[in-house]
Design a protein around this motif. Structure first.
Motif, mmCIF file in Angstrom:
data_model
loop_
_atom_site.group_PDB
_atom_site.id
_atom_site.type_symbol
_atom_site.label_atom_id
_atom_site.label_comp_id
_atom_site.label_asym_id
_atom_site.label_seq_id
_atom_site.Cartn_x
_atom_site.Cartn_y
_atom_site.Cartn_z
ATOM 1 N N SER A 1 1.181 -1.536 -0.124
ATOM 2 C CA SER A 1 0.393 0.174 0.120
ATOM 3 C C SER A 1 0.515 0.959 0.270
ATOM 4 O O SER A 1 0.484 2.294 -0.469
ATOM 5 N N GLN A 2 2.447 1.608 0.026
ATOM 6 C CA GLN A 2 2.782 2.170 0.075
ATOM 7 C C GLN A 2 4.112 1.982 -0.978
ATOM 8 O O GLN A 2 4.881 3.325 -0.534
ATOM 9 N N LEU A 3 3.823 1.556 -1.497
ATOM 10 C CA LEU A 3 4.499 1.939 -2.984
ATOM 11 C C LEU A 3 3.834 2.673 -3.675
ATOM 12 O O LEU A 3 2.849 1.582 -4.270
ATOM 13 N N ALA A 4 4.254 3.134 -4.525
ATOM 14 C CA ALA A 4 3.733 3.839 -5.599
ATOM 15 C C ALA A 4 3.746 3.241 -7.106
ATOM 16 O O ALA A 4 4.306 3.292 -8.449
ATOM 17 N N ARG A 5 3.158 1.754 -6.929
ATOM 18 C CA ARG A 5 3.188 1.176 -8.336
ATOM 19 C C ARG A 5 1.656 -0.094 -8.366
ATOM 20 O O ARG A 5 0.732 0.425 -7.338
ATOM 21 N N PRO A 6 1.644 -0.383 -9.841
ATOM 22 C CA PRO A 6 -0.005 -0.895 -10.024
ATOM 23 C C PRO A 6 -0.556 -2.004 -8.230
ATOM 24 O O PRO A 6 -1.668 -2.172 -8.611
ATOM 25 N N TYR A 7 -0.091 -1.817 -7.402
ATOM 26 C CA TYR A 7 -0.213 -3.223 -6.373
ATOM 27 C C TYR A 7 -1.435 -2.489 -5.669
ATOM 28 O O TYR A 7 -2.304 -3.129 -5.664
ATOM 29 N N SER A 8 -1.629 -1.254 -4.914
ATOM 30 C CA SER A 8 -2.553 -0.578 -4.155
ATOM 31 C C SER A 8 -3.822 -0.317 -5.288
ATOM 32 O O SER A 8 -4.984 -0.899 -5.023
ATOM 33 N N PRO A 9 -3.947 0.354 -6.483
ATOM 34 C CA PRO A 9 -5.043 0.209 -7.162
ATOM 35 C C PRO A 9 -5.536 -0.571 -7.756
ATOM 36 O O PRO A 9 -6.497 -0.972 -7.834
ATOM 37 N N GLY A 10 -4.981 -2.129 -7.955
ATOM 38 C CA GLY A 10 -4.924 -3.340 -8.578
ATOM 39 C C GLY A 10 -5.787 -3.837 -7.528
ATOM 40 O O GLY A 10 -6.929 -4.262 -7.844
ATOM 41 N N LEU A 11 -5.521 -3.953 -6.388
ATOM 42 C CA LEU A 11 -6.031 -4.811 -4.810
ATOM 43 C C LEU A 11 -7.369 -3.575 -4.937
ATOM 44 O O LEU A 11 -8.411 -4.347 -4.677
ATOM 45 N N PHE A 12 -7.603 -2.419 -4.382
ATOM 46 C CA PHE A 12 -9.090 -1.897 -4.494
ATOM 47 C C PHE A 12 -9.745 -2.058 -5.990
ATOM 48 O O PHE A 12 -10.967 -2.076 -5.123
ATOM 49 N N PHE A 13 -8.900 -1.955 -6.217
ATOM 50 C CA PHE A 13 -10.498 -2.046 -7.642
ATOM 51 C C PHE A 13 -10.648 -3.708 -7.991
ATOM 52 O O PHE A 13 -11.334 -3.622 -7.840
ATOM 53 N N SER A 14 -10.052 -3.959 -7.317
ATOM 54 C CA SER A 14 -10.357 -5.709 -7.361
ATOM 55 C C SER A 14 -11.700 -5.874 -6.600
ATOM 56 O O SER A 14 -12.223 -6.690 -6.941
ATOM 57 N N LEU A 15 -10.947 -5.427 -4.836
ATOM 58 C CA LEU A 15 -12.045 -5.444 -4.385
ATOM 59 C C LEU A 15 -13.069 -5.170 -4.647
ATOM 60 O O LEU A 15 -14.506 -5.183 -4.387
ATOM 61 N N LEU A 16 -13.441 -3.512 -5.094
ATOM 62 C CA LEU A 16 -14.591 -3.077 -5.414
ATOM 63 C C LEU A 16 -14.971 -3.796 -6.361
ATOM 64 O O LEU A 16 -16.477 -3.445 -6.372
ATOM 65 N N PHE A 17 -13.941 -4.282 -7.584
ATOM 66 C CA PHE A 17 -15.055 -4.991 -8.504
ATOM 67 C C PHE A 17 -16.325 -6.291 -7.927
ATOM 68 O O PHE A 17 -17.186 -6.591 -8.064
ATOM 69 N N VAL A 18 -15.566 -7.125 -6.676
ATOM 70 C CA VAL A 18 -15.631 -7.990 -6.205
ATOM 71 C C VAL A 18 -17.354 -7.425 -5.020
ATOM 72 O O VAL A 18 -18.112 -8.613 -4.980
ATOM 73 N N LEU A 19 -16.954 -6.971 -4.372
ATOM 74 C CA LEU A 19 -18.126 -5.796 -4.183
ATOM 75 C C LEU A 19 -19.589 -6.532 -4.907
ATOM 76 O O LEU A 19 -20.261 -6.344 -4.417
ATOM 77 N N ALA A 20 -19.428 -4.976 -5.862
ATOM 78 C CA ALA A 20 -20.651 -5.309 -6.657
ATOM 79 C C ALA A 20 -20.361 -7.413 -7.086
ATOM 80 O O ALA A 20 -22.228 -6.707 -6.888
ATOM 81 N N TRP A 21 -20.019 -7.813 -7.428
ATOM 82 C CA TRP A 21 -20.237 -8.796 -8.432
ATOM 83 C C TRP A 21 -21.221 -9.280 -7.031
ATOM 84 O O TRP A 21 -22.239 -10.135 -6.929
ATOM 85 N N THR A 22 -20.679 -9.135 -5.293
ATOM 86 C CA THR A 22 -21.581 -10.255 -5.017
ATOM 87 C C THR A 22 -22.751 -9.018 -4.249
ATOM 88 O O THR A 22 -24.021 -10.169 -4.301
ATOM 89 N N LYS A 23 -23.146 -8.289 -4.612
ATOM 90 C CA LYS A 23 -24.267 -7.636 -3.992
ATOM 91 C C LYS A 23 -25.173 -7.748 -5.629
ATOM 92 O O LYS A 23 -26.565 -8.024 -5.918
ATOM 93 N N ILE A 24 -24.465 -7.459 -6.763
ATOM 94 C CA ILE A 24 -25.172 -8.124 -7.834
ATOM 95 C C ILE A 24 -25.446 -9.686 -7.861
ATOM 96 O O ILE A 24 -26.949 -10.039 -8.370
#
Length: 199
Positions: A128-151
């Motif tokens: 989460s502290q590195l300015a690389r794609p890992y933190s955004p990748g985690l955030f958007f993956s979790l956002l997708f899973v939450l929305a997927w679960t709700k749908i």
């Protein structure tokens, strides 16, 4: 409001600990070689040159984070604090998404336990502290899973309606696709898995 804090005091405590651990000295150590590599590929006059020379010819990652960094550093500079701040914020927001998903899947008590482990684990804190794609990748993956679960598991009476979760699903999928290939692969597998649960 007092009742909300009283009812959710443990959740708020765990979130505060997780946020504090992600913000703790995040800008006090020098930029890593991986971060410096990304910053060196921002040294172009315009966005099309960044995409052509800094992404297409010289990097193996999708262009989302690189394009974001180009705009971000043009506006605010390239100090470790400035460069890493958005990634730390996404890491903190991932804690909330993690809890919401866990609460849907395994209930409140086990979700709090899972969040406590996730919030204090070194691996997600560091990335989460590195300015690389890992933190955004985690955030958007979790956002997708939450929305997927709700749908996928929503009330059947709402199944034909278009909701905010449809928008979040698309945002999460697109964000994952432009963040990291493994994030995109993950949301693709999750999306396909939904067909096994829909009647």
């Amino acid at each position: 409001m007092k009742q909300f804090f009283k009812d959710n005091s443990l959740l708020i405590f765990i979130l505060c600990v997780g946020v504090a651990m992600r913000f703790y000295h995040f800008a006090d150590w020098s930029l890593s070689n991986d971060e410096l590599s990304a910053l060196s590929r921002l040294q172009f006059e315009n966005l099309s040159s960044v995409i052509e020379n800094g992404v297409r010819l010289d990097d193996m990652h999708p262009m989302g984070v690189q394009v974001f960094l180009w705009f971000w550093t043009k506006l605010f500079g390239i100090t470790p604090f400035v460069v890493r701040l958005p990634f730390v914020i996404l890491g903190c927001l991932s804690l909330v998404l993690f809890y919401l998903i866990a609460r849907e899947w395994i209930g409140v008590n086990r979700a709090l336990l899972a969040l406590g482990i996730f919030a204090c684990s070194q691996f997600p804190i560091l990335y989460s502290q590195l300015a690389r794609p890992y933190s955004p990748g985690l955030f958007f993956s979790l956002l997708f899973v939450l929305a997927w679960t709700k749908i996928v598991f929503q009330d059947k009476s709402e199944s034909a309606s278009f909701t905010k979760w449809n928008i979040f699903l698309v945002m999460g999928g697109v964000g994952a696709m432009y963040s990291h290939y493994f994030s995109f692969l993950f949301v693709g597998i999750v999306g396909l898995a939904g067909f096994f649960f829909i009647n």
